[in-house]
Design a protein around this motif. Structure first.
Motif, short mmCIF file in Angstrom:
data_model
loop_
_atom_site.label_atom_id
_atom_site.label_comp_id
_atom_site.label_asym_id
_atom_site.label_seq_id
_atom_site.Cartn_x
_atom_site.Cartn_y
_atom_site.Cartn_z
N LEU A 189 39.15 45.96 29.60
CA LEU A 189 40.49 45.37 29.53
C LEU A 189 41.47 46.18 30.38
O LEU A 189 42.41 45.62 30.96
N ALA A 190 41.24 47.48 30.46
CA ALA A 190 42.09 48.34 31.30
C ALA A 190 41.95 47.94 32.77
O ALA A 190 42.93 47.94 33.53
N VAL A 191 40.73 47.62 33.18
CA VAL A 191 40.50 47.18 34.57
C VAL A 191 41.34 45.95 34.88
O VAL A 191 42.00 45.86 35.92
N GLY A 192 41.34 44.98 33.95
CA GLY A 192 42.10 43.74 34.17
C GLY A 192 43.59 43.99 34.31
O GLY A 192 44.25 43.42 35.19
N ASP A 193 44.14 44.87 33.45
CA ASP A 193 45.58 45.15 33.52
C ASP A 193 45.94 45.94 34.77
O ASP A 193 47.00 45.71 35.37
N ALA A 194 45.07 46.88 35.16
CA ALA A 194 45.36 47.67 36.37
C ALA A 194 45.37 46.76 37.61
O ALA A 194 46.24 46.89 38.48
N GLU A 195 44.42 45.83 37.66
CA GLU A 195 44.38 44.89 38.79
C GLU A 195 45.63 43.99 38.79
O GLU A 195 46.16 43.67 39.84
N LYS A 196 46.09 43.62 37.58
CA LYS A 196 47.28 42.79 37.49
C LYS A 196 48.52 43.56 37.98
O LYS A 196 49.37 42.99 38.68
N ALA A 197 48.58 44.84 37.63
CA ALA A 197 49.70 45.67 38.09
C ALA A 197 49.73 45.75 39.62
O ALA A 197 50.79 45.67 40.25
N ILE A 198 48.52 45.87 40.21
CA ILE A 198 48.42 45.94 41.67
C ILE A 198 48.81 44.60 42.29
O ILE A 198 49.46 44.54 43.35
#
Length: 319
Positions: free
Chosen positions: A148-157
């Motif tokens: 889930l952290a991967v998904g949020d980090a990609e969204k931030a980018i």
């Protein structure tokens, strides 16, 4: 790696369904066969402890990831059917900032679930701020939900490609999942945005080092250089001398044979022997039939041959 993680998560879900009664008794045998076939097709063995540690996505489950996908898809479908708002109002942004601060305080107290809730509320008010997604990614990673952290980090980018901290969050999540290749790629993407960033540089070096460690040695891998005084079979001069001392009895060899262990203690002879071992000569020597016969004779109690016997054997004389 990511493909095997997915397969492992599917097998975990199917095994859980067998255990909790979701699957009818009549269907269990067929599902067990299917699980075995899926595992063999993708090289995944849930009973392998090393694979389990490397591929497991716990505490995240396949159901939670799929549930998040459905919610996101429904939200996107709903928002696309409605007129897009002009953006968060000043009041929305102010409220979102307060929720972010609240989330940060909860993070300090290690109340990760509550922090995630605060960041989620902030995102609902203002989804144009990459910090909220990045902070929620940190909260997910802190509780072990790295996918889930991967998904949020990609969204931030996606929201702000120049937000460097998001690349660090993304790389950390992949690193924690054991996907060092993706971690290295994420850290490198961050360095492309901000070259020389010390935190990303250090993280990239660590990820690349772990990637090299995790790669199985190839058949074409070069042989490591021999250590000083060591032969290609791992025996050093001291060990060789000790072996020969046992054969010759510690003094001059039986039957008038030379004291081979004493010869190896001579610096010049030691240098010659070391060169011989380093170049693979020792292995070729031990494969010579005449030498093998001589060693068999010694081991069977026949003693070392005399110099005259050595010279009378054409094979040994040529050596």
């Amino acid at each position: 790696m990511s493909q095997q993680k997915l397969v492992y998560a599917i097998i975990e879900f199917l095994n859980k369904s067998l255990e909790d009664g979701t699957v009818k008794q009549d269907d269990k045998e067929g599902l067990e066969v299917a699980i075995q076939c899926i595992g063999e097709a993708f090289g995944v063995d849930p009973s392998d402890k090393e694979q389990s540690e490397r591929l497991s996505i716990k505490p995240t489950t396949l159901e939670s990831v799929f549930g998040l996908f459905l919610k996101t898809r429904d939200k996107v479908a709903s928002s696309s059917s409605q007129p897009k708002p002009a953006g968060p109002t000043a009041e929305d942004k102010a409220s979102a900032e307060k929720l972010k601060q609240k989330g940060n305080t909860l993070m300090s107290g290690k109340k990760y679930d509550e922090a995630i809730q605060s960041y989620t509320e902030a995102i609902n008010l203002d989804s144009t701020n990459p910090v909220y997604f990045s902070n929620r990614a940190a909260a997910y990673s802190s509780k072990g939900d790295h996918l889930l952290a991967v998904g949020d980090a990609e969204k931030a980018i996606e929201v702000e490609p120049s937000y460097v901290k998001a690349y660090h969050r993304l790389g950390h999540a992949h690193y924690s999942l054991g996907d060092f290749k993706e971690a290295s790629a994420a850290f490198q993407r961050g360095l492309d945005v901000e070259p020389g960033n010390p935190s990303l540089t250090s993280a990239l070096n660590n990820a690349e080092a772990r990637l090299k460690e995790s790669e199985p040695p190839g058949e074409t891998q070069s042989t490591p250089p021999a250590q000083p005084g060591a032969g290609s079979n791992g025996m050093d001069l001291g060990g060789m001398a000790e072996m020969l001392r046992g054969v010759t009895g510690g003094g001059p060899g039986g039957g008038g044979a030379p004291d081979l262990s004493g010869l190896l203690n001579n610096p010049m002879m030691a240098q010659m022997a070391q060169s011989m071992m380093a170049n693979g000569g020792l292995e070729r020597l031990m494969q010579n039939p005449s030498v093998a016969n001589m060693m068999n004779r010694v081991q069977s109690g026949g003693g070392m041959p005399s110099m005259a016997e050595l010279m009378s054997d054409p094979g040994l004389r040529d050596l």
